[in-house]
Structures are given as C-alpha cells and as structure tokens.
Enzyme design. Structure first.
Site, PDB file in Angstrom:
ATOM      1  N   GLU A  74     -10.441   3.801   5.925  1.00 57.48           N
ATOM      2  CA  GLU A  74      -8.803   5.004   7.086  1.00 57.48           C
ATOM      3  C   GLU A  74     -10.133   5.171   8.264  1.00 57.48           C
ATOM      4  O   GLU A  74     -10.050   5.181   9.360  1.00 57.48           O
ATOM      5  CB  GLU A  74      -8.309   5.511   6.931  1.00 57.48           C
ATOM      6  CG  GLU A  74      -6.411   4.808   5.778  1.00 57.48           C
ATOM      7  CD  GLU A  74      -5.632   3.442   6.639  1.00 57.48           C
ATOM      8  OE1 GLU A  74      -6.311   3.459   8.036  1.00 57.48           O
ATOM      9  OE2 GLU A  74      -5.227   2.796   5.997  1.00 57.48           O
ATOM     10  N   GLY A 110       2.977   2.485  10.507  1.00 60.96           N
ATOM     11  CA  GLY A 110       2.885   2.243  12.408  1.00 60.96           C
ATOM     12  C   GLY A 110       2.806   1.099  12.075  1.00 60.96           C
ATOM     13  O   GLY A 110       3.147  -0.332  12.287  1.00 60.96           O
ATOM     14  N   GLU A 122      -5.478  -2.592  12.940  1.00 54.72           N
ATOM     15  CA  GLU A 122      -5.123  -3.025  11.614  1.00 54.72           C
ATOM     16  C   GLU A 122      -6.079  -4.042  11.884  1.00 54.72           C
ATOM     17  O   GLU A 122      -6.882  -5.314  10.634  1.00 54.72           O
ATOM     18  CB  GLU A 122      -3.897  -3.503  11.543  1.00 54.72           C
ATOM     19  CG  GLU A 122      -2.453  -2.658  12.024  1.00 54.72           C
ATOM     20  CD  GLU A 122      -2.819  -1.773  10.946  1.00 54.72           C
ATOM     21  OE1 GLU A 122      -3.245  -2.162   9.646  1.00 54.72           O
ATOM     22  OE2 GLU A 122      -2.971  -0.617  10.967  1.00 54.72           O
ATOM     23  N   GLU A 154      -2.426  -3.524   7.360  1.00 52.67           N
ATOM     24  CA  GLU A 154      -3.512  -4.781   7.351  1.00 52.67           C
ATOM     25  C   GLU A 154      -3.663  -5.547   6.696  1.00 52.67           C
ATOM     26  O   GLU A 154      -4.808  -6.562   6.104  1.00 52.67           O
ATOM     27  CB  GLU A 154      -4.680  -3.800   7.507  1.00 52.67           C
ATOM     28  CG  GLU A 154      -6.208  -3.532   6.139  1.00 52.67           C
ATOM     29  CD  GLU A 154      -5.049  -1.775   5.613  1.00 52.67           C
ATOM     30  OE1 GLU A 154      -5.837  -1.075   5.018  1.00 52.67           O
ATOM     31  OE2 GLU A 154      -4.027  -1.626   6.765  1.00 52.67           O
ATOM     32  N   ASN A 155      -2.539  -6.071   5.284  1.00 51.74           N
ATOM     33  CA  ASN A 155      -2.700  -7.292   4.247  1.00 51.74           C
ATOM     34  C   ASN A 155      -3.751  -8.635   5.070  1.00 51.74           C
ATOM     35  O   ASN A 155      -3.202  -8.915   6.366  1.00 51.74           O
ATOM     36  CB  ASN A 155      -1.514  -8.223   4.207  1.00 51.74           C
ATOM     37  CG  ASN A 155      -0.268  -6.723   4.226  1.00 51.74           C
ATOM     38  OD1 ASN A 155      -0.081  -5.263   3.877  1.00 51.74           O
ATOM     39  ND2 ASN A 155       0.198  -6.636   5.559  1.00 51.74           N
ATOM     40  N   HIS A 178      -9.494  -3.805  10.351  1.00 51.42           N
ATOM     41  CA  HIS A 178      -9.226  -3.779   8.738  1.00 51.42           C
ATOM     42  C   HIS A 178     -10.523  -4.763   7.838  1.00 51.42           C
ATOM     43  O   HIS A 178     -10.036  -4.743   6.850  1.00 51.42           O
ATOM     44  CB  HIS A 178      -8.112  -3.116   8.693  1.00 51.42           C
ATOM     45  CG  HIS A 178      -7.797  -1.631   8.204  1.00 51.42           C
ATOM     46  ND1 HIS A 178      -8.535  -0.791   7.296  1.00 51.42           N
ATOM     47  CD2 HIS A 178      -6.708  -1.066   8.513  1.00 51.42           C
ATOM     48  CE1 HIS A 178      -8.117   0.776   7.659  1.00 51.42           C
ATOM     49  NE2 HIS A 178      -6.884   0.336   8.288  1.00 51.42           N
ATOM     50  N   GLU A 192       1.156  -0.863  -0.056  1.00 49.93           N
ATOM     51  CA  GLU A 192      -0.456   0.228  -0.347  1.00 49.93           C
ATOM     52  C   GLU A 192       0.876   0.957   0.134  1.00 49.93           C
ATOM     53  O   GLU A 192       2.308   1.450   0.526  1.00 49.93           O
ATOM     54  CB  GLU A 192      -0.964  -0.005   1.179  1.00 49.93           C
ATOM     55  CG  GLU A 192      -1.680   1.684   1.391  1.00 49.93           C
ATOM     56  CD  GLU A 192      -2.791   1.210   2.755  1.00 49.93           C
ATOM     57  OE1 GLU A 192      -4.034   2.182   2.292  1.00 49.93           O
ATOM     58  OE2 GLU A 192      -2.528   0.362   2.965  1.00 49.93           O
TER      59      GLU A 192
END
Length: 883
Positions: free
Chosen positions: A327, A268, A305, A271-272, A308, A128
C-alpha cells in the site's frame, strides 16, 4: 464488560503455513440464500514450515459445511471438527493430496460486505483482508499463493455477466437452464486477491497495446444506464498503463483487464488480479454529475489499483504486518503518476495536507503504530493513514536520497528478485539498497518506530566570514509501547534565499566549487551542523523543501522571514508552507485573544499577499487557490494541541476570513470574473485550476459584510453547467442562514433525487454546515428515502462527514454530537463493523479537548467499549483510544 477479550496477533509469532496449495478449483453456484461452493484444493505439506506432522486447519466463517473429501473419500464427522472460525481435519496423507469441501453461504444476509455478498441484485466479493474465509474453507493468509480456476454458475436473466480473475476459458448453458463461465488465472495469488462479480451489467470496451506489442482488452462494467459515465475512467486507465511501462518498466500480463463499479462497497477500490472492483463513485463521471475533485480522484484511484498489479499482486506481502509493502509503495507510485499528469507542486501540497490532517494525529494519539505494526487484533483496523500515507513518504525519502535513476534500478531489482513471491519490508529495502547503492540500515527504523519526529533548526550568519551555519537536531516523543526512540535518517532539502529573493548556490565546507541551489542534507544523528561558505549576504533559510521527510519542522524564523518566503521562495511547497505558518500564527493568536481579551495583531501581510497574487499578470490558478486558503479548523486544533476549544477556533477563523475578504474585495471580485471558464467542460489541470481559484474567491466573498457573496453564490448555482461550480455555490450557501440556502438545497434535491452519487454530495454538504441545528438536520436526514445504514457511501456522506469534518457541531458543548455518533457506531457494529470502527476514529483526539468535552467523549468511549458482543473491529479502536 465483554465476556472474552480478543487476543492480539503478533509479528514476532509469524510462522510459514504448515501446508501449501498447488492449485485451487472453485465451482460456485450462485443463489441469494444458498450459494453452493465446491472447493477442490491440491495440497501438500509446506517444506518451508517446521511442522512436519499434525492436523490441517483451514479458515472459515459464516459457512455451512455439507461434506469433506480427501482424494475422493468422503470423511465422517469423527475425522474432522468445525467451529465458528476453522475446519480442522485431524489426519491427512503424508504426501500430496486433494481436499474437497462443499459449503453454502447466504450472500443476501451479508451486510458486512466482506466475502460474497448480494446488493442491489449484484453479487460481489471483497476478500481483503480476510473475507475469502466467508466463501470457502481455505488457508486465508497472504503467503498461501496458488493458481486459481473458477467456474461460476448463475441465472441467465438475473446474472448474465459472470466474472472472476484471469482469462475466460469456457462458457455455456447448463441442463437446468442456467449458464456458466470458467476463468483461469495463471499467476499464483493469495485468496485475498480472489474476486467474483455477477449481475445484469452493461460494459464499455477499449483496447491497449503494451510495449511488447500485445493487445489487451479493457472492459468497465457498470449498472445499465451508466455507460455514458465511464469514458474518463477508461482514458485514465490507459494513461496509467502507459505511464507504468515508461516509468517503471511494468507491462500488463493478462489478455483482459476488467473493472466493475458497484454502489455498495466498504473501500474505495480493490486490486483483485485482472478484476478490479470499485466503489462506483470512483468510476462514474460526467460534467453535470462529477466535480473536478471527483475526476482527479478517479484518475488517481484507477492508477493506484492498476499499479497494484505488480506492487501487490505479482509481488504480494508475506503477512498483514507487511501491508505497507504494497500500500505505501503503491500510494507513492500513484502520487508520482498524478504529479506527472497534473501540477506537481499542487499535488505535493495536497498530499501533505492529507498526511498532516490524518496521519500526524494518528502518530500523536492513542492509535499510534509503526508503518509496519508489531501486533493487531483486527487487521481491517490497520488500513490506516500511517500504513498508506506515511508508508508512501518512506518510499519518497528513499527516492529523494537515491535520485530517480538509482531508485529505478532498485525497483527493477526488487521486481526481478521477488516476482511471484510473498515478500517482506526487508526484501524491499534490501533490493533498493543493492540496486540504488544505498545504505538503508538506519533508515529501517522508520518502519519499526511510531511517532512523528520533530526537527529543530537554527541558523547563524557570519558577515565577516561570509558563512552561514545551519544546526539541526531531531527528537521524537514517546508513543504507546515505545518510550524511547533511536535517531532517524532524515533527508532535509535546504535552500538559502538571498535578500534579492533569489536562491544562492550552496557550497559546503570542504567543497571547491559552488553546488546546487537546493541540497539534501542527511540528518542521521540527534544533532548535526553544516556550514555554507561564500554566502555574500544574510539569507533566509528555506528548509525541508518539497517536504522531503514526514516530520514537524521548528525553525527560528521570524514573522518577516515567513512573509519574505511566501513572496519569494522558488520552492512552491515552501512558499505555500510559509503562508500557512504565517496564517496559523495569526489564528492561534486570535484564539488566545478570545480567552485573554488581548487584541491579536491584524496580520495584513497575508491579505497583501492574497491581493498581490490575485492581481498578478501571470499566475498558476490552482497554486494560488492553495496558497490563499486558510488552515482548516482541524489543523488549528492539532497545532493548539491541548485544551482545544472548537468554538474559539471557529470564531477566529471566520473573523480572519471576513477581514481578508474586506481588505481584498476588489481583487477577489476581479479574479472571480477573470477565472470564469467558458466553452465545453474539461477536467484537465488548466480548467480545474481556474475553477478552483474562482470558487475559493467565492468562498471569501461570502465572508465579507453584506449580501453580495450570497447573490454571487445563488447566481452561480442557478447558472452552473457543471457539478464543480454547482457544488461550490451550494457549499457556500449551506453555511449562510438565508432564503437562498433552502431554495438551492431543494432545487438540487429535485434535480438529483434519482442519482445516488449526487445525493451523497447533498447529504455531505448539510452534514458539514456550521449553522445551528445541523445535528437535528442530520438526524432527520437519516430517515430520508435515499439514506440507508446498509450502504457505506451513504453512511460516510452523512454521518461520518458530520463526525470527522464538522468540528463545531460534533464537539457541541452538551455532548449531543458525541452521543449521536456513539449510537451510530454501535448500530453499525451489528451491520458493518469495518465502517463502524472507522467512524469511531472521530474520538481519537478526545484527550486534547478542553475538560468538559473531554469527559463527555470519554463517557461515550467507555459506553462503546463496555458493550457486550462488540466486534473485534470496534473493540480494538475503542479500547486503544481509551488506553
């Protein structure tokens, strides 16, 4: 000047991709200098696209192309073309076809840390926003979603762990003595959610049983030796999974959920799908190495995360202009999670502090943009406070207007309608409007208009009629590209506090029965009036309770009203707000006195409040720690707004700190002693709150005349059994020119020189010192063995903290701070443009400074903008800041 300026990408030009990818199969053979990627894409023309003919254009950067095949046929060079950003295949079959490409890349040379890179022996990806194109030629855009199958091959000794998205389906050895693992992610996703991690890693494991009874394996992978620092992250993950089921009905969907912690990472966390990659500072925690703030951040970011998985992964954004859709919404969700886990009032104060410190200046400066931008040059520059924090505030406003139950119905409808899709802001708002039965037509302006609205409020009490009339109006100043603003829909929570300090029941004209003691009034016109009946005595209005809208509030409250509210308001946020406004008024007057020589009022009411709170029998320590803190120097600069003199601000704030400390010394000392925590360390809200108040007291005591504060700080540093108290004491000493300062810094270094996260704290403390010579010390520390410009955490700890958090020395009158940071931005532009562009944000307020500093900042900005070969990241920020 640059030879060619990059062209902006505009929302209005959006078109669906000309092709669709039904399945992606990646065969990746890892090698530091020459990783080989065999990509097999099952493709067809996209029926949603108006393009029914024409070439296939794929994104790709920093790749060496070895071969291209369509349906097994090797293509000659005359059938395709390659440039620095694309692979163009001139003709493709009319129906479905299979495209294969074989490419190589060099992970060890990738200092930008985007795409596939190698750092400290660990292969890692960050895709990303547009990093996948550095791994393989692809339709690298959010609306190109497909199912991925990934085979990773690597050295068995150097990379015994091979991870990717989804569930593992096969593993084994290869004929050449290496090994492989195959992964399958059954949920369609865009390429930006692809992940790969490989290395010699250890892991900790746990289980979670979902609300439907499925058992999910949880694993956190870390560098060997850090296993004992993962327990809190694992517990936070399980709390987040349970909370998302209970609050939003969202259940995890794969058989395994993995987190990998790495030390070299631009963000930071990421979120894969099924394989979150984290900056290790947001995973690793032990009482002696992590502060209470670290523990709280770990809990919040783990949750963010994980959340997400539904708001970002299962439903992603159609294009990068919709970034707030994942986000902003997910920030709102993680804020609610933290509020439920800890103190809701303190969390709200913390979030508003962050919003005002970062987003309000963004809205008021040259980098202002709507929550959904209209254009960008480099998408990495739009991971901003406006998209994240203001985006979250928009979700919170809808939640306020709808109430929890109706908001949940709207969210359920959103998940039902758009699961598996790449959605838009309109999709989100329409689902909420339909599910919650709200009219959000006017509210949509929040997403397309930049700037921070100002709400002007005035009240009038009629003793004869026993009515209170409240008048509110709204205005929003012009921002770049938006000279005129339409009225916003602004929900304003209101209360009336009687002379006895208690809230009054609110009855509006036209109502028969008394209403609630807090009412949400919807300001939708430029001006509106409300009249409350049966008001028995003159009240003090408590406006914008809970900060129900991201606006600036100007009310006709006198100093005595602020003092009354900071003592009696039942709304914790507004009680804190009244104290902050009172203290801000004192400080601004003191800054003005520096220029005029006219003595400012002493402001004893704030000191009295501090004394009363510290000596009260029943207190919430964390809240008291928040309310007695003075506004920061950055906040005061924003309030003053023009001709800002950082020296005068610093001097005024230090004088007020010393005055409060002198007036309340006995109470501070008593509270410092009373708040000491004994027994085993716990990072929960109770113990963390006690430590927070104790260390705020220590900070005040260090400002009082005499050496007692120094002795207390030095003693606390020597005896502290946790990093929170150790760092708090070291921070106090770092701003005092005394022998104890150097002794403590050296002792900390000696103890923690082998721990990279602790050393980041050591760098940060010195970068933020107010003592003379700090810039020279920062320059010296860039040569420290533990520092490297190639690691974003090190850069942020030392250099970015100096630029962003040390107002006094960054804004030195001779411009040395500006020159130093500009030099580092240009150095980073060659290594890691994302980090360089973010550092450049320190210059965004250059027009608000006094003339001499303004000229010096402008000079450095022009030097940066005029540099040949500048990246898109830095170029965009520099030119917009100058505009």
């Amino acid at each position: 000047m640059r030879t060619e300026d990059p062209r902006p990408i505009r929302l209005k030009d959006y078109t669906p991709p000309a092709f669709a990818i039904d399945e992606a199969m990646l065969d990746i053979e890892l090698d530091p200098a020459r990783t080989r990627v065999h990509s097999t894409l099952k493709m067809r023309r996209n029926p949603a696209s108006k393009e029914t003919a024409g070439p296939l254009v794929l994104d790709g950067e920093k790749l060496k192309l070895l071969e291209v095949r369509i349906d097994g046929e090797l293509l000659g060079p005359n059938r395709y073309s390659v440039d620095g950003e694309h692979l163009t295949i001139h003709e493709v079959p009319e129906g479905k076809f299979t495209l294969e490409t074989v490419t190589t890349c060099a992970p060890e040379e990738n200092t930008a840390l985007t795409g596939l890179y190698l750092s400290d022996g660990i292969y890692c990806t960050q895709c990303e926003a547009e990093g996948f194109r550095r791994i393989a030629y692809y339709l690298d855009r959010p609306d190109a979603m497909t199912v991925f199958r990934t085979r990773i091959t690597g050295d068995r000794k150097k990379t015994p762990v091979l991870l990717s998205n989804g569930n593992p389906v096969k593993s084994g050895k290869t004929k050449d003595g290496r090994h492989f693992v195959e992964w399958h992610d059954p949920f369609p996703k865009p390429a930006y959610l692809f992940a790969l991690v490989a290395g010699d890693l250890a892991h900790v494991e746990d289980k979670f049983v979902t609300m439907s009874g499925r058992e999910v394996t949880l694993r956190i992978f870390v560098e060997k030796g850090n296993e004992d620092r993962c327990a809190y992250a694992m517990e936070a993950l399980k709390r987040a999974m349970k909370w998302d089921e209970e609050r939003f009905g969202r259940e995890y969907d794969l058989d395994i959920f993995m987190i990998v912690a790495v030390s070299a990472f631009n963000m930071g966390a990421m979120e894969n799908k099924g394989l979150n990659v984290f900056n290790d500072k947001y995973i690793l925690a032990r009482p002696d190495t992590a502060t209470d703030a670290d523990y709280a951040a770990i809990e919040a970011i783990i949750a963010h995360e994980y959340f997400h998985n539904w708001t970002g992964n299962r439903i992603t954004c159609r294009d990068w202009f919709q970034l707030c859709l994942k986000e902003g919404l997910t920030v709102f969700r993680d804020q609610e999670f933290t509020s439920d886990m800890r103190s809701r009032p303190v969390k709200r104060i913390s979030d508003v502090r962050l919003l005002r410190a970062h987003q309000f200046p963004e809205d008021g400066g040259p980098l202002a943009h709507p929550v959904r931008p209209e254009s960008y040059i480099e998408i990495n520059n739009f991971y901003t406070a406006t998209v994240y924090e203001k985006g979250a505030e928009l979700c919170r406003m809808i939640h306020t207007m709808a109430g929890p139950k109706r908001f949940r119905k709207g969210m359920d409808l959103y998940f039902e309608r758009h699961d598996g899709e790449a959605a838009t802001v309109e999709n989100f708002l329409d689902a909420l409007a339909d599910g919650a039965k709200l009219d959000l037509t006017q509210f949509k302006r929040w997403y397309r208009q930049s700037g921070t609205p100002e709400v002007l409020a005035s009240g009038r009490y009629d003793a004869a009629r026993k009515t209170y009339t409240l008048k509110m109006s709204q205005v929003c100043q012009a921002t770049p590209g938006q000279p005129h603003k339409e009225p916003y829909h602004i929900p304003v929570a209101v209360g009336l506090v009687g002379p006895d300090g208690k809230d009054m029941a609110l009855t509006l004209d036209g109502e028969d029965k008394p209403g609630a003691k807090t009412r949400v009034l919807n300001l939708t016109e430029r001006e509106a009036t409300w009249r409350f009946r049966n008001v028995e005595a003159k009240p003090v209005p408590s406006l914008l309770r809970g900060f129900t809208a991201p606006v600036k509030l100007s009310a006709n409250l006198k100093e005595r009203d602020l003092v009354f509210l900071m003592r009696h308001d039942s709304d914790s946020f507004n009680r804190w707000e009244a104290a902050q406004r009172y203290a801000t008024g004192l400080l601004v007057a003191m800054v003005e006195a520096e220029k005029t020589g006219v003595p400012a009022r002493k402001g004893g009411a704030f000191a009295e409040m501090v004394n009363d709170l510290l000596t009260a029998k029943k207190i919430d320590p964390d809240f008291v720690a928040q309310i007695i803190l003075l506004p920061s120097e950055q906040t005061l600069a924003q309030i003053i707004g023009q001709e800002v003199d950082v020296d005068a601000i610093h001097a005024a704030r230090e004088r007020l700190r010393a005055s409060i400390a002198t007036q309340t010394k006995d109470a501070l000392l008593a509270a410092y002693t009373r708040m000491e925590v004994t027994g085993p360390y716990r990072p929960d809200a109770d113990h963390a709150g006690r430590r927070a108040l104790r260390n705020v007291c220590l900070g005040y005591l260090s400002a009082a005349p005499g050496d007692e504060g120094i002795a207390l700080a030095a003693g606390q540093f020597r005896t502290a059994d946790n990093m929170t108290d150790s760092i708090a004491a070291l921070s106090v000493l770092s701003n005092i020119d005394c022998p104890e300062r150097r002794e403590a810094l050296d002792a900390f270094h000696e103890r923690w020189k082998g721990d990279h996260l602790a050393m980041d704290k050591w760098f940060s403390i010195q970068a933020m010192s107010s003592l003379p010579g700090t810039l020279d010390e920062v320059k010296r520390l860039t040569g420290h063995p533990a520092f490297t410009m190639k690691n974003p955490n090190k850069v942020r700890a030392l250099i970015t903290n100096f630029a962003a958090a040390n107002q006094l020395h960054f804004h030195a009158k001779d411009g040395a701070g500006y020159r130093f940071i500009a030099d580092k931005v240009l150095e980073l532009d060659k290594l890691n443009p994302q980090v360089g562009a973010r550092m450049l944000g320190a210059f965004k307020s250059w027009r608000q400074t006094e003339p001499k500093r303004r000229k010096l900042m402008q000079k450095e900005l022009k030097r940066i903008a005029g540099t040949e070969g500048l990246s898109r990241d830095v170029y965009e920020i520099a030119t917009k800041t100058l505009a």
